[in-house]
Design a protein around this motif. Structure first.
Motif, PDB file in Angstrom:
ATOM      1  N   VAL A 133     -54.227  -3.860 -32.982  1.00  0.00           N
ATOM      2  CA  VAL A 133     -53.800  -4.164 -34.343  1.00  0.00           C
ATOM      3  C   VAL A 133     -53.613  -2.858 -35.100  1.00  0.00           C
ATOM      4  CG1 VAL A 133     -54.997  -6.387 -34.389  1.00  0.00           C
ATOM      5  CG2 VAL A 133     -56.176  -4.347 -35.234  1.00  0.00           C
ATOM      6  N   TYR A 134     -52.930  -2.927 -36.237  1.00  0.00           N
ATOM      7  CA  TYR A 134     -52.828  -1.742 -37.079  1.00  0.00           C
ATOM      8  C   TYR A 134     -53.976  -1.715 -38.076  1.00  0.00           C
ATOM      9  CZ  TYR A 134     -50.624  -4.648 -40.758  1.00  0.00           C
ATOM     10  OH  TYR A 134     -50.347  -5.588 -41.707  1.00  0.00           O
ATOM     11  N   ARG A 178     -44.906  -2.355 -34.750  1.00  0.00           N
ATOM     12  CA  ARG A 178     -45.195  -2.679 -33.346  1.00  0.00           C
ATOM     13  C   ARG A 178     -46.477  -3.483 -33.139  1.00  0.00           C
ATOM     14  NH1 ARG A 178     -44.638   2.962 -30.276  1.00  0.00           N
ATOM     15  NH2 ARG A 178     -45.315   1.645 -28.536  1.00  0.00           N
ATOM     16  N   LEU A 179     -47.336  -3.530 -34.153  1.00  0.00           N
ATOM     17  CA  LEU A 179     -48.643  -4.162 -34.003  1.00  0.00           C
ATOM     18  C   LEU A 179     -48.878  -5.181 -35.115  1.00  0.00           C
ATOM     19  CD1 LEU A 179     -50.614  -0.872 -33.366  1.00  0.00           C
ATOM     20  CD2 LEU A 179     -50.295  -2.697 -31.673  1.00  0.00           C
ATOM     21  N   PRO A 180     -49.637  -6.236 -34.821  1.00  0.00           N
ATOM     22  CA  PRO A 180     -49.975  -7.198 -35.872  1.00  0.00           C
ATOM     23  C   PRO A 180     -51.176  -6.730 -36.692  1.00  0.00           C
ATOM     24  CG  PRO A 180     -50.925  -7.916 -33.806  1.00  0.00           C
ATOM     25  CD  PRO A 180     -50.119  -6.664 -33.510  1.00  0.00           C
ATOM     26  N   GLU A 181     -51.395  -7.365 -37.817  1.00  0.00           N
ATOM     27  CA  GLU A 181     -52.604  -7.111 -38.605  1.00  0.00           C
ATOM     28  C   GLU A 181     -53.825  -7.751 -37.935  1.00  0.00           C
ATOM     29  OE1 GLU A 181     -54.359  -7.660 -43.140  1.00  0.00           O
ATOM     30  OE2 GLU A 181     -52.550  -8.762 -42.560  1.00  0.00           O
ATOM     31  N   ILE A 182     -53.630  -8.916 -37.339  1.00  0.00           N
ATOM     32  CA  ILE A 182     -54.677  -9.625 -36.610  1.00  0.00           C
ATOM     33  C   ILE A 182     -54.086 -10.056 -35.275  1.00  0.00           C
ATOM     34  CG2 ILE A 182     -56.292 -11.574 -36.607  1.00  0.00           C
ATOM     35  CD1 ILE A 182     -55.936 -11.709 -39.676  1.00  0.00           C
ATOM     36  N   ALA A 183     -54.827  -9.835 -34.201  1.00  0.00           N
ATOM     37  CA  ALA A 183     -54.385 -10.265 -32.868  1.00  0.00           C
ATOM     38  C   ALA A 183     -55.371 -11.282 -32.317  1.00  0.00           C
ATOM     39  CB  ALA A 183     -54.290  -9.059 -31.934  1.00  0.00           C
ATOM     40  N   TYR A 184     -54.843 -12.214 -31.536  1.00  0.00           N
ATOM     41  CA  TYR A 184     -55.656 -13.248 -30.918  1.00  0.00           C
ATOM     42  C   TYR A 184     -55.329 -13.311 -29.433  1.00  0.00           C
ATOM     43  CZ  TYR A 184     -56.150 -14.871 -35.744  1.00  0.00           C
ATOM     44  OH  TYR A 184     -56.406 -14.951 -37.093  1.00  0.00           O
ATOM     45  N   VAL A 219     -58.515  -5.298 -19.708  1.00  0.00           N
ATOM     46  CA  VAL A 219     -57.941  -5.372 -21.052  1.00  0.00           C
ATOM     47  C   VAL A 219     -58.524  -4.241 -21.887  1.00  0.00           C
ATOM     48  CG1 VAL A 219     -57.638  -6.790 -23.136  1.00  0.00           C
ATOM     49  CG2 VAL A 219     -57.771  -7.899 -20.886  1.00  0.00           C
ATOM     50  N   VAL A 220     -57.643  -3.508 -22.573  1.00  0.00           N
ATOM     51  CA  VAL A 220     -58.050  -2.487 -23.528  1.00  0.00           C
ATOM     52  C   VAL A 220     -57.779  -3.040 -24.917  1.00  0.00           C
ATOM     53  CG1 VAL A 220     -57.596  -0.159 -24.394  1.00  0.00           C
ATOM     54  CG2 VAL A 220     -57.606  -0.593 -21.926  1.00  0.00           C
ATOM     55  N   VAL A 221     -58.786  -2.957 -25.780  1.00  0.00           N
ATOM     56  CA  VAL A 221     -58.679  -3.457 -27.148  1.00  0.00           C
ATOM     57  C   VAL A 221     -58.782  -2.266 -28.095  1.00  0.00           C
ATOM     58  CG1 VAL A 221     -59.716  -4.940 -28.905  1.00  0.00           C
ATOM     59  CG2 VAL A 221     -59.738  -5.650 -26.500  1.00  0.00           C
ATOM     60  N   HIS A 222     -57.843  -2.162 -29.042  1.00  0.00           N
ATOM     61  CA  HIS A 222     -57.882  -1.110 -30.066  1.00  0.00           C
ATOM     62  C   HIS A 222     -57.817  -1.798 -31.426  1.00  0.00           C
ATOM     63  CE1 HIS A 222     -57.014   2.371 -32.510  1.00  0.00           C
ATOM     64  NE2 HIS A 222     -56.987   3.174 -31.457  1.00  0.00           N
ATOM     65  N   ALA A 223     -58.857  -1.580 -32.250  1.00  0.00           N
ATOM     66  CA  ALA A 223     -58.981  -2.273 -33.535  1.00  0.00           C
ATOM     67  C   ALA A 223     -58.438  -1.458 -34.708  1.00  0.00           C
ATOM     68  CB  ALA A 223     -60.431  -2.682 -33.781  1.00  0.00           C
ATOM     69  N   GLY A 224     -57.367  -0.704 -34.479  1.00  0.00           N
ATOM     70  CA  GLY A 224     -56.634  -0.081 -35.573  1.00  0.00           C
ATOM     71  C   GLY A 224     -57.057   1.310 -35.981  1.00  0.00           C
ATOM     72  N   ASP A 225     -56.245   1.893 -36.860  1.00  0.00           N
ATOM     73  CA  ASP A 225     -56.286   3.296 -37.264  1.00  0.00           C
ATOM     74  C   ASP A 225     -56.024   4.215 -36.077  1.00  0.00           C
ATOM     75  OD1 ASP A 225     -56.454   2.844 -39.945  1.00  0.00           O
ATOM     76  OD2 ASP A 225     -58.421   3.741 -40.227  1.00  0.00           O
ATOM     77  N   TRP A 226     -54.866   3.984 -35.483  1.00  0.00           N
ATOM     78  CA  TRP A 226     -54.339   4.843 -34.422  1.00  0.00           C
ATOM     79  C   TRP A 226     -53.847   6.151 -35.054  1.00  0.00           C
ATOM     80  CZ3 TRP A 226     -53.261   2.252 -29.567  1.00  0.00           C
ATOM     81  CH2 TRP A 226     -53.390   0.862 -29.610  1.00  0.00           C
TER      82      TRP A 226
END
Length: 166
Positions: A57-58, A69-75, A31-38
């Motif tokens: 997330v964005y 395409r992305l949520p503000e919070i992902a679970y 799993v790759v996790v990206h916590a926003g500011d792409w």
């Protein structure tokens, strides 16, 4: 289960591409996790193609294309642990208590925004992880990302990776 965590890539504004050591580590992650500011959708497209599973997330610098395409919070439940991902958690003072109150049902919260690596545990056991940034170190000595593992319902082997200077 192996995890690779990143945030605040800010491409192509802060760098032209993700660092090669990070790209080489992608196939090792379940799993790759990206916590926003792409900042760009090309990075999202790249990680979607090259990751087995992407959880992202964005962030505050992400425009309408990424927000669509992305949520503000992902679970997600990852290996028996309840993960949450959010970009911004507010100022460092009081972060643990604030996040524990806001996310009482999580085991791990991954966040970004500050570009400052962070690994603490809140009262009640919520683990807070910020991988820093692989492309924009700001006032930090190194660009960074995190890897971790989930084994038997426990987060293990959390490692902060320092990237070579560009």
């Amino acid at each position: 289960m192996r995890l690779l965590l990143m945030s605040d890539t800010h491409l192509p504004k802060r760098a032209k591409a993700l660092p090669e050591p990070l790209l080489e580590a992608l196939p090792e992650a379940d799993v790759v996790v990206h916590a926003g500011d792409w900042v760009d959708t090309d990075t999202l497209d790249l990680l979607e193609r090259r990751s087995r599973r992407l959880l992202g997330v964005y962030g505050n610098n992400d425009g309408p294309g990424l927000r669509a395409r992305l949520p503000e919070i992902a679970y997600a439940d990852l290996g028996g642990l309840r993960f949450g991902v959010i970009h911004e958690t507010g100022p460092a003072p009081g972060r643990e208590a604030r996040c524990a109150a806001r996310f009482p049902d999580l085991d791990v919260l991954v966040f970004g925004h500050s570009h400052i690596p962070w690994d603490t545990t809140a009262p009640g056991g919520l683990r807070l992880l910020n991988p820093g940034s692989p492309t924009d170190r700001r006032r930090q000595p190194h660009c960074t990302y995190l890897t971790a593992a989930v084994e038997a319902g426990r987060l293990t082997d959390v490692v902060l990776h320092r990237l070579p200077p560009r």
